[in-house]
Design an enzyme around this catalytic site. Structure first.
Site, PDB file in Angstrom:
ATOM      1  N   SER A  61       0.848  -1.182  -0.037  1.00  0.00           N
ATOM      2  CA  SER A  61      -0.069  -0.072   0.013  1.00  0.00           C
ATOM      3  C   SER A  61       1.058   1.175   0.006  1.00  0.00           C
ATOM      4  CB  SER A  61      -0.989   0.075   1.012  1.00  0.00           C
ATOM      5  OG  SER A  61      -1.633   1.392   1.192  1.00  0.00           O
ATOM      6  N   HIS A  62       0.250   2.241  -0.283  1.00  0.00           N
ATOM      7  CA  HIS A  62       1.138   3.469  -0.471  1.00  0.00           C
ATOM      8  C   HIS A  62       1.239   4.106   1.020  1.00  0.00           C
ATOM      9  CE1 HIS A  62       0.643   4.012  -4.621  1.00  0.00           C
ATOM     10  NE2 HIS A  62       1.155   4.975  -4.646  1.00  0.00           N
ATOM     11  N   SER A  63       0.624   3.541   1.927  1.00  0.00           N
ATOM     12  CA  SER A  63       0.445   3.781   3.343  1.00  0.00           C
ATOM     13  C   SER A  63       1.075   2.792   4.030  1.00  0.00           C
ATOM     14  CB  SER A  63      -1.087   4.253   3.900  1.00  0.00           C
ATOM     15  OG  SER A  63      -0.959   4.218   5.356  1.00  0.00           O
TER      16      SER A  63
END
Length: 132
Positions: free
Chosen positions: A12-14
């Protein structure tokens, strides 16, 4: 020893989102190995191919790895990482929504003697799942 099973890498981007998805999937998917990876090197939003590659290498027990990513550039970095481990590790990217795909993959991977292709199929079955 224990049973060998297909592993899952959640990209995930996070980093927090990847960890949260892992937590939800493990609650339901039991014993599956799920490795979250995300964020940029400064702790911001983003993904990097080397971090994904490292997660794939750490997750694999010889049975293969299903990689599930959230958005376009995460998928591109996952593709670079999968190419980087080619020849040593069988890794595939699932075309699936990240949470539902990870959850289904985890439930599938937790069964003994399930092939990589089967876990991939279970993840990709979640595409187009309606919620209402």
């Amino acid at each position: 020893g224990g049973v060998l099973m297909v592993s899952i890498v959640v990209v995930s981007h996070s980093e927090k989102a990847a960890e949260g998805i892992r937590d939800v999937a493990q609650e339901m998917g039991g014993d599956a190995t799920i490795r979250p990876v995300g964020g940029d090197p400064d702790g911001g939003i983003g993904t990097t191919a080397p971090a994904i590659e490292e997660a794939i290498r750490e997750a694999d027990d010889g049975t293969g790895v299903v990689v599930i990513a959230d958005l376009g550039s995460a998928v591109m970095n996952a593709e670079i990482a999968v190419e980087a481990v080619e020849g040593g590790i069988e890794a595939v990217i699932a075309d699936a929504p990240i949470l539902e795909g990870t959850l289904n993959a985890a439930v599938s991977a937790a069964q003994s003697d399930v092939a990589l292709s089967e876990v991939l199929d279970r993840a990709e079955e979640t595409r187009g799942m309606e919620k209402l």
